[in-house]
Scaffold this motif. Sequence first.
Motif, short mmCIF file in Angstrom:
data_model
loop_
_atom_site.label_atom_id
_atom_site.label_comp_id
_atom_site.label_asym_id
_atom_site.label_seq_id
_atom_site.Cartn_x
_atom_site.Cartn_y
_atom_site.Cartn_z
N TYR A 3 0.83 -1.21 0.00
CA TYR A 3 0.00 0.00 0.00
C TYR A 3 0.86 1.26 0.00
O TYR A 3 0.60 2.21 -0.74
CB TYR A 3 -0.92 0.00 1.22
CG TYR A 3 -1.73 1.27 1.36
CD1 TYR A 3 -2.82 1.51 0.53
CD2 TYR A 3 -1.39 2.22 2.31
CE1 TYR A 3 -3.56 2.69 0.64
CE2 TYR A 3 -2.11 3.40 2.43
CZ TYR A 3 -3.19 3.62 1.60
OH TYR A 3 -3.91 4.79 1.70
N THR B 38 2.67 1.52 -3.61
CA THR B 38 1.77 1.84 -4.72
C THR B 38 1.19 3.24 -4.58
O THR B 38 1.01 3.94 -5.58
CB THR B 38 0.63 0.81 -4.81
OG1 THR B 38 -0.05 0.73 -3.54
CG2 THR B 38 1.16 -0.57 -5.18
N SER B 39 0.90 3.67 -3.37
CA SER B 39 0.39 5.02 -3.16
C SER B 39 1.43 6.06 -3.54
O SER B 39 1.13 7.08 -4.18
CB SER B 39 -0.03 5.21 -1.70
OG SER B 39 -1.07 4.31 -1.35
N ASP C 46 1.28 8.82 -6.55
CA ASP C 46 1.52 10.24 -6.28
C ASP C 46 2.51 10.84 -7.28
O ASP C 46 2.41 12.02 -7.65
CB ASP C 46 2.07 10.44 -4.87
CG ASP C 46 1.06 10.11 -3.78
OD1 ASP C 46 -0.14 10.02 -4.10
OD2 ASP C 46 1.48 9.94 -2.62
N ARG D 118 -7.95 -0.36 -0.86
CA ARG D 118 -7.61 1.05 -1.07
C ARG D 118 -6.44 1.23 -2.03
O ARG D 118 -6.00 2.36 -2.24
CB ARG D 118 -7.28 1.72 0.27
CG ARG D 118 -8.37 1.57 1.33
CD ARG D 118 -8.23 2.60 2.43
NE ARG D 118 -6.93 2.56 3.09
CZ ARG D 118 -6.65 1.80 4.15
NH1 ARG D 118 -7.59 1.01 4.65
NH2 ARG D 118 -5.46 1.83 4.70
N LYS E 249 -4.20 1.82 -5.22
CA LYS E 249 -4.32 2.53 -6.49
C LYS E 249 -3.58 1.73 -7.55
O LYS E 249 -2.40 1.97 -7.83
CB LYS E 249 -3.75 3.94 -6.37
CG LYS E 249 -4.47 4.81 -5.34
CD LYS E 249 -3.81 6.17 -5.22
CE LYS E 249 -4.52 7.03 -4.17
NZ LYS E 249 -3.86 8.35 -4.01
#
Length: 464
Positions: free
Chosen positions: A330, A333-334, A338, A357, A359
């Motif tokens: 998480y 990947t976040s 970004d 959650r 992305k």
Amino acid sequence: MSHIQRTTGQRFPNAAKAASTNPLKMSQPLGAALAYLGVDRCLPLFHGSQGCTAFGLVLLVRHFREAIPLQTTAMDQVSTILGGYDNLEQALRTIVERNAPAMIGVATTGVTETKGEDMGGQYSLFRQRNPDLAGTALVFANTPDFAGGFEEGFGKAVTAILERLVEPSPTTVKTQLNVLAGSHLSPGDVEELRDIIESFGLSPIFLPDLSLSMSGRQPSDFTATSLGGVTVEQIRSMGASVATLVIGEHMRIAGAALELKTDVPSHFFSRLTGLEASDRLIRTLAEISGRPVAAKLRRQRESLVDGMLDGHFFYSRKRIAVALEPDLLYAVTSFLADMGAEVVAAVSPTQNAVLERLKAATVMVGDHSDVETLARDADLIVSNSHGRQGAARLGVPLHRMGLPMFDRLGAGLKVSVGYRGTRELMFEIGNLFLSREMDHDAHPTPQGGDGHACGGGSCGCSAV
């Protein structure tokens, strides 16, 4: 196995495979052992067969390149069927008599969990039968290796430590701060967090504290227990802290258990990698301490923002496949999203609420062979060292993260949290993209040519 198509938000069944040829998953007992190793003078004990312990020992030694203390109750076929309490009691007594640890952390394995060992009952029975060992802290955690995974075992061990050792306090130390550091944080990450927290005049108690035990130390004499880490006395005093930082979804239950037992308020962070995530951490620490943000942190933020401006050109439209433990998956990947990259595949070894959650175009519970299938047109793969064969077959660069990382030095000291850690991660991955572009520009392939821009190697390069 489940498959989530992010374009529709629906969950689809994936074809079950007969076997995993290159596993991504690691077991619960291994995660519990790592959590125990973050406690000073602790000796983790696997309640199971010798083979279960040997595998985990080799994996941790290869990653950290340190001596790893790990013991076993050495269950055999007979004791497995009839019950393993005698093996457990004998192992505990022997460890105390020979090594005098401050704490023994017991983790069950598939052998004992299949039989159905009552660890709570065995703890009570051991204390009744061995009052002379009352000075040694004991923590038992149920960690079957046929269910869950590495992060679940780590979280269960931390929860067991808190429930067994921490007590409510009538007083509060205004500068003392608890930090429940998830398994996705390296010893280098923990050390970085310590520097950030101390810049606000706070004294953190990390549970576990791998920065003191797994960052590389040279003892003057041989020790059969962990060397460094949070002490048992510090753990007992966590009820007097002003607040608790809970880092990672797999630490949420442990954070709730600590708050329920001590009334110390907790602040949950799903990730600490990225500009927005780092800003939230700094704001929280400023509110808890009542102190302004240090000039050093302000400079680090400015440097990160400038680096993001410099580097976002190389991330734009890049296709990346990521295969890591859920909370690290998480965070990575976040961060990539970004930066403007497209995560074409996010593969987790186990199911976790945080996967909802992510992305990513495709989210999957699978292994490295699934990564290889999904990353055929990717520009980069992010995974641990076990992903190197698949990346080599595809001809795709591999950025190593997570555990195990046995083909690089300093794996445990990498930093990817806070402003400084995010900047370093951004540069490392960005330089992989930049290097590929430079290599491509050096040897372009002209249309209708012979595959080499200089006409057969006349430039003296290696592409002859």
